[in-house]
Design a protein around this motif. Structure first.
Motif, mmCIF file in Angstrom:
data_model
loop_
_atom_site.group_PDB
_atom_site.id
_atom_site.type_symbol
_atom_site.label_atom_id
_atom_site.label_comp_id
_atom_site.label_asym_id
_atom_site.label_seq_id
_atom_site.Cartn_x
_atom_site.Cartn_y
_atom_site.Cartn_z
ATOM 1 N N LEU A 9 0.838 -1.191 0.000
ATOM 2 C CA LEU A 9 0.000 0.000 0.000
ATOM 3 C C LEU A 9 0.873 1.240 0.000
ATOM 4 O O LEU A 9 1.797 1.356 0.793
ATOM 5 N N ALA A 10 0.564 2.153 -0.882
ATOM 6 C CA ALA A 10 1.310 3.406 -0.949
ATOM 7 C C ALA A 10 0.714 4.399 0.034
ATOM 8 O O ALA A 10 -0.359 4.189 0.590
ATOM 9 N N ALA A 11 1.420 5.508 0.209
ATOM 10 C CA ALA A 11 0.900 6.576 1.058
ATOM 11 C C ALA A 11 -0.342 7.166 0.416
ATOM 12 O O ALA A 11 -0.524 7.108 -0.796
ATOM 13 N N PRO A 12 -1.248 7.732 1.218
ATOM 14 C CA PRO A 12 -2.476 8.313 0.651
ATOM 15 C C PRO A 12 -2.162 9.323 -0.452
ATOM 16 O O PRO A 12 -1.311 10.179 -0.302
ATOM 17 N N GLY A 13 -2.859 9.157 -1.578
ATOM 18 C CA GLY A 13 -2.695 10.101 -2.674
ATOM 19 C C GLY A 13 -1.576 9.745 -3.625
ATOM 20 O O GLY A 13 -1.425 10.368 -4.668
ATOM 21 N N SER A 14 -0.761 8.730 -3.309
ATOM 22 C CA SER A 14 0.322 8.356 -4.205
ATOM 23 C C SER A 14 -0.070 7.138 -5.011
ATOM 24 O O SER A 14 -1.083 6.505 -4.762
ATOM 25 N N ALA A 15 0.751 6.783 -5.970
ATOM 26 C CA ALA A 15 0.437 5.672 -6.856
ATOM 27 C C ALA A 15 1.006 4.368 -6.316
ATOM 28 O O ALA A 15 1.902 4.358 -5.491
ATOM 29 N N TYR A 16 0.472 3.271 -6.824
ATOM 30 C CA TYR A 16 1.002 1.969 -6.481
ATOM 31 C C TYR A 16 2.096 1.603 -7.482
ATOM 32 O O TYR A 16 1.908 1.744 -8.684
ATOM 33 N N PRO A 17 3.254 1.105 -7.012
ATOM 34 C CA PRO A 17 4.305 0.746 -7.957
ATOM 35 C C PRO A 17 3.871 -0.417 -8.841
ATOM 36 O O PRO A 17 3.212 -1.341 -8.381
ATOM 37 N N SER A 18 4.233 -0.390 -10.077
ATOM 38 C CA SER A 18 3.809 -1.403 -11.026
ATOM 39 C C SER A 18 4.845 -1.521 -12.125
ATOM 40 O O SER A 18 5.478 -0.544 -12.509
ATOM 41 N N ASP A 19 5.047 -2.732 -12.642
ATOM 42 C CA ASP A 19 5.966 -2.893 -13.765
ATOM 43 C C ASP A 19 5.193 -3.120 -15.065
ATOM 44 O O ASP A 19 5.723 -3.670 -16.026
ATOM 45 N N GLU A 20 3.955 -2.680 -15.108
ATOM 46 C CA GLU A 20 3.156 -2.775 -16.322
ATOM 47 C C GLU A 20 3.733 -1.888 -17.425
ATOM 48 O O GLU A 20 4.386 -0.882 -17.150
ATOM 49 N N ILE A 21 3.449 -2.268 -18.663
ATOM 50 C CA ILE A 21 3.975 -1.556 -19.831
ATOM 51 C C ILE A 21 2.810 -1.143 -20.720
ATOM 52 O O ILE A 21 1.929 -1.958 -21.033
ATOM 53 N N ASN A 296 9.155 -15.232 -19.298
ATOM 54 C CA ASN A 296 9.309 -14.650 -20.640
ATOM 55 C C ASN A 296 7.972 -14.283 -21.274
ATOM 56 O O ASN A 296 7.943 -13.890 -22.437
ATOM 57 N N ASN A 297 6.887 -14.421 -20.535
ATOM 58 C CA ASN A 297 5.583 -14.023 -21.061
ATOM 59 C C ASN A 297 5.357 -12.556 -20.727
ATOM 60 O O ASN A 297 4.731 -12.214 -19.715
ATOM 61 N N PHE A 298 5.842 -11.692 -21.589
ATOM 62 C CA PHE A 298 5.743 -10.256 -21.339
ATOM 63 C C PHE A 298 4.346 -9.715 -21.615
ATOM 64 O O PHE A 298 4.023 -8.599 -21.201
ATOM 65 N N THR A 299 3.508 -10.487 -22.313
ATOM 66 C CA THR A 299 2.160 -9.994 -22.601
ATOM 67 C C THR A 299 1.312 -9.909 -21.349
ATOM 68 O O THR A 299 0.297 -9.218 -21.328
ATOM 69 N N ARG A 300 1.713 -10.591 -20.277
ATOM 70 C CA ARG A 300 0.934 -10.557 -19.048
ATOM 71 C C ARG A 300 0.966 -9.181 -18.399
ATOM 72 O O ARG A 300 0.138 -8.865 -17.537
ATOM 73 N N LYS A 301 1.961 -8.356 -18.767
ATOM 74 C CA LYS A 301 2.044 -7.004 -18.206
ATOM 75 C C LYS A 301 2.008 -5.935 -19.308
ATOM 76 O O LYS A 301 2.378 -4.796 -19.089
ATOM 77 N N LEU A 302 1.545 -6.322 -20.488
ATOM 78 C CA LEU A 302 1.537 -5.420 -21.643
ATOM 79 C C LEU A 302 0.116 -5.007 -22.002
ATOM 80 O O LEU A 302 -0.794 -5.833 -22.066
ATOM 81 N N THR A 303 -0.067 -3.700 -22.257
ATOM 82 C CA THR A 303 -1.302 -3.189 -22.842
ATOM 83 C C THR A 303 -0.924 -2.293 -24.012
ATOM 84 O O THR A 303 -0.065 -1.420 -23.888
ATOM 85 N N VAL A 304 -1.564 -2.528 -25.147
ATOM 86 C CA VAL A 304 -1.354 -1.717 -26.346
ATOM 87 C C VAL A 304 -2.668 -1.023 -26.678
ATOM 88 O O VAL A 304 -3.732 -1.655 -26.659
ATOM 89 N N VAL A 305 -2.608 0.270 -26.961
ATOM 90 C CA VAL A 305 -3.815 0.992 -27.347
ATOM 91 C C VAL A 305 -3.517 1.797 -28.602
ATOM 92 O O VAL A 305 -2.458 2.424 -28.719
ATOM 93 N N THR A 306 -4.412 1.726 -29.574
ATOM 94 C CA THR A 306 -4.282 2.521 -30.794
ATOM 95 C C THR A 306 -5.280 3.662 -30.753
ATOM 96 O O THR A 306 -6.391 3.519 -30.224
#
Length: 418
Positions: A9-21, A296-306
């Motif tokens: 849990l982050a401090a109030p008002g801050s973001a949660y750390p994430s390695d998403e791409i 090696n499954n990088f798609t689990r943390k990948l989002t692509v938007v066009t």
């Protein structure tokens, strides 16, 4: 790069750390969303055919649109994406775009990339504000990459963006004999505590990391075949950088040529169809390349938007093309996308349903799509910072993840990769 299995849990008002791409693909020129995902049945099909006697994508026979649901289809040039759509990895959001009215390429692109429709004086882009508000770990070496020679407006104000059209050219030039001396001299120049010293040191670090990867020898995995040309090359470059795990969090790439005022080609052939094939093959190859097993499954943390600055008019013009319109379509691709569905309220193509009696109406603000990705995939609750003055509606559930805008009582939470 950081590989987190749990997030605290982050401090109030801050973001949660994430390695998403997040990869943002901008289709510059205003693409024809009504031919990318045309109506294939019902009264809107009749209106579409009447308005586009030459440009229409067939609903049957050779070159027909590939069905997305009972009423909408996908341009046959995007067949590689249709397979991923059926597998639940790609979602389509139709009738999406700017709520404000503009048919200017430059105004619309700035509004979208700055994340402040109606204002072009915002000093930072929406991706820059996301990065500055999320609180990245110190181990992140290269958080933002622009597959270009320039920094896009979405990353305006971010001093950590690496802009590189090709990795092979991302180096220190000069005579080979003096390169080691040049590097040493540059390192000595950028020893200090100011932002300038930090930027110089970061650039030199990035050069060292990229050169160590020997980018000219990269081979795509899983038999992925990228299309020829700059778009395919840049997607391949981004896939290599992601696999290097040097902390890439956001990346941008452009594919232009969508301003089809003339000679667009018939519905399933010609110039527009070739662009569709390039886009579809490129994105499918990118996903396939990153879709490994285990770590090696990088798609689990990948989002692509066009996205594109706007769509095209319903009615074809006398030059065999389409003019600037309003409503567009966005594609969302990734391992945590609730794909295989079309999202957004379809407004209809009857004359009284068209925007300004000419264009597909916008029923979903583009920031609604991006906000859900920012919160549920990138674990950033600071929507007021990322998209000022935007109040999102209930989530459309395009992606799976954690709604970090809601109170959470546990001391530790499972990672966002599901």
């Amino acid at each position: 790069g950081s590989r987190l299995s749990n997030i605290a849990l982050a401090a109030p008002g801050s973001a949660y750390p994430s390695d998403e791409i997040l990869l943002v693909v901008f289709l510059r020129g205003g693409w024809d969303a009504l031919n990318a995902a045309p109506p294939i049945a019902g009264p809107d099909r009749d209106a579409y055919v009447l308005a586009r006697p030459y440009l229409k994508v067939p609903a049957s026979r050779a070159g027909a649109a590939l069905p997305l649901n009972a009423t909408l289809g996908l341009h046959p040039g995007l067949a590689p994406l249709h397979s991923l759509y059926q597998a639940g990895k790609v979602a389509v959001v139709h009738a999406v775009g700017l709520q404000s009215d503009t048919r200017s390429h430059f105004d619309a692109m700035q509004f979208i990339e700055l994340g402040t429709p109606g204002s072009k004086i915002t000093p930072t882009g929406w991706l820059s504000r996301h990065l500055s508000s999320v609180g990245l770990p110190s181990v992140v070496t290269m958080p933002a990459v622009s597959a270009s020679t320039i920094q896009p407006a979405s990353l305006l104000g971010n001093t950590e963006t690496i802009a590189a059209a090709t990795l092979s050219n991302f180096n220190i030039g000069g005579n080979w004999y003096w390169q080691d001396f040049q590097r040493l001299a540059l390192r000595n120049m950028y020893i200090g505590d100011t932002w300038l010293h930090s930027a110089g040191s970061q650039t030199l670090d990035a050069v060292d990391v990229i050169e160590s990867a020997n980018p000219g020898t990269y081979t795509a995995a899983n038999g992925a075949v990228y299309p020829g040309g700059s778009f395919g090359d840049q997607l391949k470059m981004l896939a290599q950088l992601i696999k290097m795990e040097i902390g890439v969090r956001v990346a941008t790439v452009d594919i232009g040529g969508w301003d089809t005022h003339e000679s667009q080609g018939d519905g399933s052939g010609g110039y527009f169809a070739s662009l569709m094939a390039q886009l579809g093959q490129g994105l499918a190859a990118f996903y396939t390349d990153l879709d490994g097993a285990g770590a090696n499954n990088f798609t689990r943390k990948l989002t692509v938007v066009t996205m594109s600055e706007f769509g095209r008019r319903l009615r074809e013009n006398d030059a065999g093309g389409t003019d600037h319109g309003h409503g567009s379509a966005m594609f969302v691709m990734g391992g945590n996308v609730n794909g295989g569905q079309v999202y957004g309220a379809w407004p209809g193509l009857a004359n009284n349903q068209l925007y300004d009696n000419a264009d597909l109406a916008v029923t979903t603000d583009y920031r609604q799509v991006l906000s859900e990705i920012v919160v549920k995939r990138l674990a950033n609750p600071s929507l007021d910072a990322v998209f000022p003055s935007f109040s999102h509606a209930p989530w459309m559930n395009i992606v799976r993840g954690l709604d970090v805008t809601q109170p959470i009582s546990q001391a530790f939470l499972p990672g966002l990769r599901r």
